[in-house]
Design an enzyme around this catalytic site. Structure first.
Site, short mmCIF file in Angstrom:
data_model
loop_
_atom_site.label_atom_id
_atom_site.label_comp_id
_atom_site.label_asym_id
_atom_site.label_seq_id
_atom_site.Cartn_x
_atom_site.Cartn_y
_atom_site.Cartn_z
CG ASP A 1 9.37 8.53 -8.46
OD1 ASP A 1 10.44 8.91 -7.35
OD2 ASP A 1 8.24 7.83 -7.82
CD GLN B 1 -2.87 1.03 2.44
OE1 GLN B 1 -2.75 0.16 3.16
NE2 GLN B 1 -3.80 2.06 2.38
N GLY B 2 0.42 2.13 -0.61
CA GLY B 2 1.32 3.51 -0.79
C GLY B 2 0.23 4.73 -1.10
CE LYS C 1 0.70 1.41 -9.73
NZ LYS C 1 1.79 2.11 -9.67
#
Length: 634
Positions: free
Chosen positions: A449, A333-334, A353
Site C-alpha cells: 500500500d 481521519q480515514g 490511531k
C-alpha cells in the site's frame, strides 16, 4: 575516586595554612596605609563625580571617611550617586567641586519643587553670592488663563482637580487660590523651568541645581593640591566628635619605594592568592568529576527509560484516554479510524490511531503490530505501542508534525514551497525505506500500500513509511507470494496483483506502487491532462512527451530543477513496467536516484494503448492479454 579525594584532602591540609599566612603577610601594612580605605572612588567610570572627603560612598568607605550628612550611594537607576538628605529628600549628585565646595544636583523624579521646602534642614544651601527674589507657591482650584509672565504652572504638582503655580510674591492674590509657602531663589538661573526648578550651567557642561556647603571647610587643602580629613579621625569617633572636629590637610597617597618589607608584601600578596587558587582548582576538579559521573548516570538512566519506549508497549484503553487527554486533539481521519495527538509520560508525542471495529480489523491489527514491531529504520515510522482492550484497538506511532506527503504533492503551491531538490531527497528516503523492508529484516516485508497518504513527514521533512495493515511477510528466498484477493489502493496496485497474466505477486509489486508515487510527485496527482482537447492517462502522457523530447510543462524555479524532474520521471517509468521482470529492484532504484541522472535511459512504453491490437499485443517481446482476468489465488 577515593584516591582523588585523598589527594584533595592532603592538598587542603598543606596549602590552606600557607595560603592564609601568605595572605596575612600580603595584607599587612604600616601606619602610612591607615587612610588607604578612604581613597577616592566613584560609581561609574564615565561622567560620575569623584567621591572623597567630606563625602563617603556607602558600602566602600567606612564611616570615618566622611562627614555626617554627606553619605552617597550608587544606584542602578543612574550613573550618578544618590544623596539622602533629611525629611526623605533624595537627589542625584551630578558634579562635586571640592575647591568651591559646590555640588550640582538633580531630582530623580523631575519635580524638585516637591522636595525644596525640606532642603533647609540639610547641610547644603543655595549659593550665597547672588541676589534673591521672593516667590510664592499657590494652589488654585481652577485653571488661571489670565496670569502675567511672572506666573508659571508647576505641572508635576498639579492634577485635574487643582493647579499649582509659582508667582512673584508681590503679585496680587486670587480668590480661587490658596497660598502654600514662600521661597527665596537666587538670581543665577540660566533659564526658568519650574518643574525641574532651576537649571544651572556648571563645569562639564552639566545642567542642575547648584548648592554649596559651609562645613567642613576643605577649600584651603584643595588650593594646596592636598586632600582634606578630620583631625584625630578614626573608626571609633562619635558623631559629636566628628561635628566638632577641625579639618587638616594631608598629602595625596603616593606609591612607596620598594624596600624589603614591600617586596615581602608583594610576594605574600601574590603567593597567598596563588595557593588559594590551587586549592580551589583541586576542589573544583573533584567536584566536576563527581558531577560528570552523576550526569553520566542520569543520561544512562534516561536512555534506558526512553529505550523501553522504543519497544512497542501494550496500553489499556484507560491509558489511551489519558495519553490523548480524553481524545482532545484530533489530527486525522480515514476508513481505518481516527488519529489523535497524544503525549506519553516522558514527554514523547505520539499519534494514536483508534481502529474502527469492522470486519477484517483484527487481521490488519495483528499484521501491523507483528510487522512494525521488528522494524527500526529512519525512513519507516516507529510503532511505540498498541492497545487491545476487549473490542477496542489502537496503535501508537511516533508523532510526525508535517502530516503526509499527499498534502504537499496534491497542491502545486505546497510542492513549490518544498522545492524540487527537497522532493528528490524525499523520494530517495522513501526508496531507502522500501529497500530496508525488502532486504534489511530477517524476513522480507511487502507493504502492498505504498502511496503518498502513507508517507509521513517529520519536522525536517524526512519521509517515513507508515500503515502496514496490508503488509505480508515472506522469506528472502521466496520469489512470489500467494494472495487470496487484490489488496492496495486503486491507482497504485501493480497489474499482477489483479491478474497473474502479468506474473506472480512479489516485492516488485511495491516497486510498481513506488513508481506511481514518483509520477505523482512530478505531476501533482494529475490523473488526466488535456492534450489537443482529448483526455489521456497522465503517466502515458508524460511518457510520450519524455520519449519525444518535448517540454513536460513543469514549473522550473532553480538551475538543476529540470534535471531532477527528468530523473524522477525516468525512474518512475522504469518502476511501472507492466511485467515485474522488467522493473528494477529497490536497491537499483536507490542507485538510480543517487546517480546524476545523465546516464539514465527512457524505458520502453509500459502502456497497452501504445499497441493498437484490441486483444493481444507485445511489449518487449512478450505477449499479454489486454482483457485482464481477475483471478483469486490461495
Amino acid at each position: 575516586m577515593a584516591i582523588s579525594q585523598g589527594i584533595l584532602l592532603l592538598i587542603v591540609i598543606l596549602l590552606v595554612p600557607m595560603a592564609a599566612a601568605a595572605t596575612v603577610v600580603g595584607l599587612g601594612g604600616g601606619a602610612e596605609e591607615q587612610h588607604a580605605e578612604c581613597l577616592p572612588t566613584s560609581c561609574s567610570k564615565h561622567d560620575s563625580p569623584e567621591i572623597r572627603f567630606p563625602f563617603r560612598l556607602k558600602g566602600r568607605h567606612p564611616k570615618n571617611c566622611g562627614y555626617p550628612g554627606f553619605d552617597l550611594s550608587c544606584t542602578p537607576l543612574s550613573k550618578y550617586p544618590a544623596l539622602e538628605l533629611p525629611f526623605s529628600v533624595s537627589v542625584f549628585v551630578k558634579n562635586i567641586n571640592y575647591t568651591s565646595q559646590t555640588i550640582l544636583i538633580s531630582d530623580p523624579n523631575g519635580c524638585f519643587p516637591r522636595q525644596h521646602p525640606n532642603l533647609s534642614a540639610s547641610p547644603f544651601q543655595f549659593l550665597t553670592n547672588y541676589n534673591y527674589h521672593n516667590f510664592t507657591f499657590i494652589n488654585c482650584s481652577q485653571i488661571i488663563t489670565y496670569y502675567s509672565i511672572d506666573w508659571s504652572e508647576i505641572d508635576c504638582l498639579s492634577d485635574q482637580s487643582h493647579k499649582v503655580y509659582v508667582v512673584r510674591s508681590d503679585s496680587s492674590p486670587l480668590i480661587s487660590c490658596t497660598k502654600m509657602y514662600n521661597i527665596s531663589l537666587p538670581d543665577y538661573t540660566y533659564r526658568y523651568d519650574y518643574n525641574t526648578f532651576f537649571f544651572y550651567w556648571l563645569d562639564n557642561n552639566t545642567f542642575g541645581v547648584p548648592l554649596n556647603w559651609n562645613k567642613p571647610i576643605c577649600r584651603d587643602c584643595e588650593a594646596k593640591r592636598k586632600y582634606c580629613r578630620l583631625k584625630n579621625n578614626n573608626s571609633s569617633s562619635s558623631n559629636s566628635q566628628l561635628l566638632n572636629g577641625l579639618t587638616e590637610c594631608f598629602d595625596k597617597p603616593k606609591r612607596p619605594p620598594m624596600g624589603a618589607s614591600t617586596k615581602r608584601k608583594i610576594a605574600g600578596a601574590v603567593l597567598g592568592p596563588t595557593l588559594l587558587v590551587v586549592v580551589v582548582t583541586a576542589i573544583y576538579h573533584v567536584y566536576r568529576s563527581n558531577k560528570m559521573k552523576k550526569a553520566d548516570q542520569v543520561k544512562i538512566d534516561k536512555f534506558l527509560e526512553d529505550y523501553k519506549a522504543l519497544k512497542p508497549s501494550r496500553y489499556s484503553y484507560a491509558d489511551i484516554k489519558k495519553i490523548t487527554n480524553q481524545f482532545e486533539d484530533k489530527v486525522g481521519q480515514g476508513g481505518y479510524g481516527i488519529v489523535y495527538k497524544g503525549k506519553l509520560s516522558n514527554d514523547v508525542y505520539v499519534a494514536v490511531k483508534i481502529l474502527n471495529n469492522v470486519k477484517g480489523n483484527g487481521d490488519e491489527f495483528i499484521n501491523e503490530v507483528q510487522t512494525m514491531g521488528r522494524i527500526h529504520h529512519i525512513n519507516v515510522v516507529r510503532l511505540v505501542g498498541y492497545c487491545a482492550d476487549g473490542f477496542r484497538r489502537a496503535l501508537l506511532y511516533e508523532f510526525l508534525p508535517n502530516n503526509s506527503l499527499e498534502k504537499f504533492i496534491s497542491s502545486n503551491q505546497e510542492k513549490h514551497s518544498l522545492g524540487w531538490e527537497k522532493l528528490h531527497d524525499i523520494a530517495l528516503g522513501i526508496a531507502k525505506g522500501i529497500e530496508y523492508l525488502h532486504l534489511g529484516c530477517d524476513q522480507r516485508i511487502l507493504h502492498f500500500d505504498i502511496k503518498p497518504h502513507n508517507v509521513l513527514l517529520d519536522n525536517k521533512f524526512n519521509p517515513k513509511i507508515s500503515d502496514f495493515g496490508l503488509a505480508k511477510l515472506c522469506s528472502k528466498e521466496q520469489s512470489a507470494v500467494s494472495m487470496t484477493a487484490a489488496r492496495g489502493t486503486v491507482g497504485y496496485i501493480a497489474p499482477e496483483v489483479f491478474s497473474r497474466n502479468f506474473g506472480n505477486v512479489s516485492y516488485k509489486s511495491d516497486v510498481y506502487s513506488f513508481g506511481m508515487l514518483l509520477l505523482d510527485m512530478v505531476g501533482g496527482r494529475q490523473n488526466t491532462v488535456t492534450q489537443n482537447t482529448s483526455e489521456c492517462y497522465f503517466p502515458e502522457w508524460i511518457y510520450k512527451h519524455l520519449d519525444q523530447g518535448e517540454d513536460l510543462g513543469m514549473q522550473i524555479e532553480k538551475d538543476g530543477d529540470a534535471k531532477i524532474i527528468r530523473k524522477l520521471t525516468i525512474v518512475g517509468l522504469w518502476c511501472i513496467q507492466w511485467y515485474p521482470v522488467d522493473r528494477p529492484s529497490m536497491k537499483v532504484v536507490v542507485q538510480m536516484l543517487e546517480g546524476d541522472g545523465d546516464t539514465l535511459t527512457v524505458p520502453h512504453s509500459p502502456f497497452a494503448s501504445t499497441n493498437p491490437m484490441p486483444t493481444r499485443g507485445t511489449t518487449s517481446g512478450r505477449t499479454f492479454n489486454s482483457e485482464l482476468e481477475v483471478i483469486s489465488e490461495s
